[in-house]
Design an enzyme around this catalytic site. Structure first.
Site, PDB file in Angstrom:
ATOM      1  N   SER A 102      37.711  39.826  35.034  1.00  0.00           N
ATOM      2  CA  SER A 102      36.807  40.959  34.919  1.00  0.00           C
ATOM      3  C   SER A 102      37.198  42.070  35.901  1.00  0.00           C
ATOM      4  CB  SER A 102      35.358  40.468  35.125  1.00  0.00           C
ATOM      5  OG  SER A 102      34.416  41.446  34.763  1.00  0.00           O
ATOM      6  N   ASP A 152      32.696  39.839  23.445  1.00  0.00           N
ATOM      7  CA  ASP A 152      32.456  40.202  24.842  1.00  0.00           C
ATOM      8  C   ASP A 152      31.601  41.475  24.882  1.00  0.00           C
ATOM      9  OD1 ASP A 152      32.598  41.048  27.513  1.00  0.00           O
ATOM     10  OD2 ASP A 152      34.591  40.195  27.763  1.00  0.00           O
ATOM     11  N   HIS A 183      31.774  37.306  27.556  1.00  0.00           N
ATOM     12  CA  HIS A 183      32.481  37.659  28.789  1.00  0.00           C
ATOM     13  C   HIS A 183      32.723  36.443  29.675  1.00  0.00           C
ATOM     14  CE1 HIS A 183      34.072  40.796  31.340  1.00  0.00           C
ATOM     15  NE2 HIS A 183      33.371  40.348  32.371  1.00  0.00           N
TER      16      HIS A 183
END
Length: 202
Positions: A102, A152, A183
């Site tokens: 991320s 996501d 995610h």
């Protein structure tokens, strides 16, 4: 930045540089490193930007868009810090594999795309492009493993594909794994990253 270094049992293996997601710290990805390359050395950072108390590697605006000035500054700092720590911990900065999730994956991707003295190999879990105009130096010596979730909510599929396309267009060797997940990071992604890492040594 705050960091920890763990000397690997096999110093011939490519060292891992761990870059956590928003709200993580230098401990967050250690379990991933144990799966990907259990005998490799590990340098794990804690992002030094605070977003309402959550650690990040660079700032972003309230709408979620990247603060590009912060991203540029922090990307340069990260690359410099890896190179400064290499002689201290006796590893080769040119051989490291950046492993980011991320927010951490985003700064690693930006480092590869904007600095020709950056990471040559990277594992990017759920990364997205910054939206900034990129330089055009070749990435023919760069190998990247990218994972993305078609569902996501934070990084849409188009963003993931744009990052992949941007890397490939400049000559990078890109392996991509798409999942049906959101995610969150899955074991399948980490195991695929392990297989990619092993193949880089073959």
């Amino acid at each position: 930045m705050e960091h920890i270094f763990i000397q690997g049992k096999n110093r011939e293996l490519m060292p891992l540089v761990l870059l956590h997601g928003t709200g993580g710290d230098e401990q967050s990805l250690l379990q991933l490193a144990e799966i990907i390359a259990p005998d490799a050395s590990v340098l794990s950072f804690r992002g030094d930007v605070s977003e309402n108390g959550a650690n990040r590697f660079f700032a972003r605006y309230a709408d979620g868009s990247f603060d590009l000035a912060s991203l540029k500054e922090k990307t340069g700092s990260l690359i410099a810090e890896v190179k400064e720590l290499a002689p201290k911990y006796e590893f080769d900065a040119a051989r490291v594999v950046a492993v980011g999730y991320s927010n951490g994956a985003n700064i690693a991707a930006n480092a590869i795309l904007t600095n020709d003295a950056s990471f040559q190999k990277a594992i990017l879990f759920h990364a997205m492009p910054s939206g900034e105009e990129m330089p055009d130096f070749a990435l023919n010596q760069t190998a990247v493993f990218v994972t993305a979730g078609v569902n996501d909510p934070l990084v849409n599929a188009a963003g993931s594909q744009a990052l992949i396309d941007g890397l490939q267009a400049r000559g990078a060797d890109v392996a991509a794994l798409w999942t049906e997940n959101g995610h969150n990071l899955t074991l399948a992604e980490v195991e695929a990253a392990r297989d990619w890492y092993v193949a880089q040594h073959d």
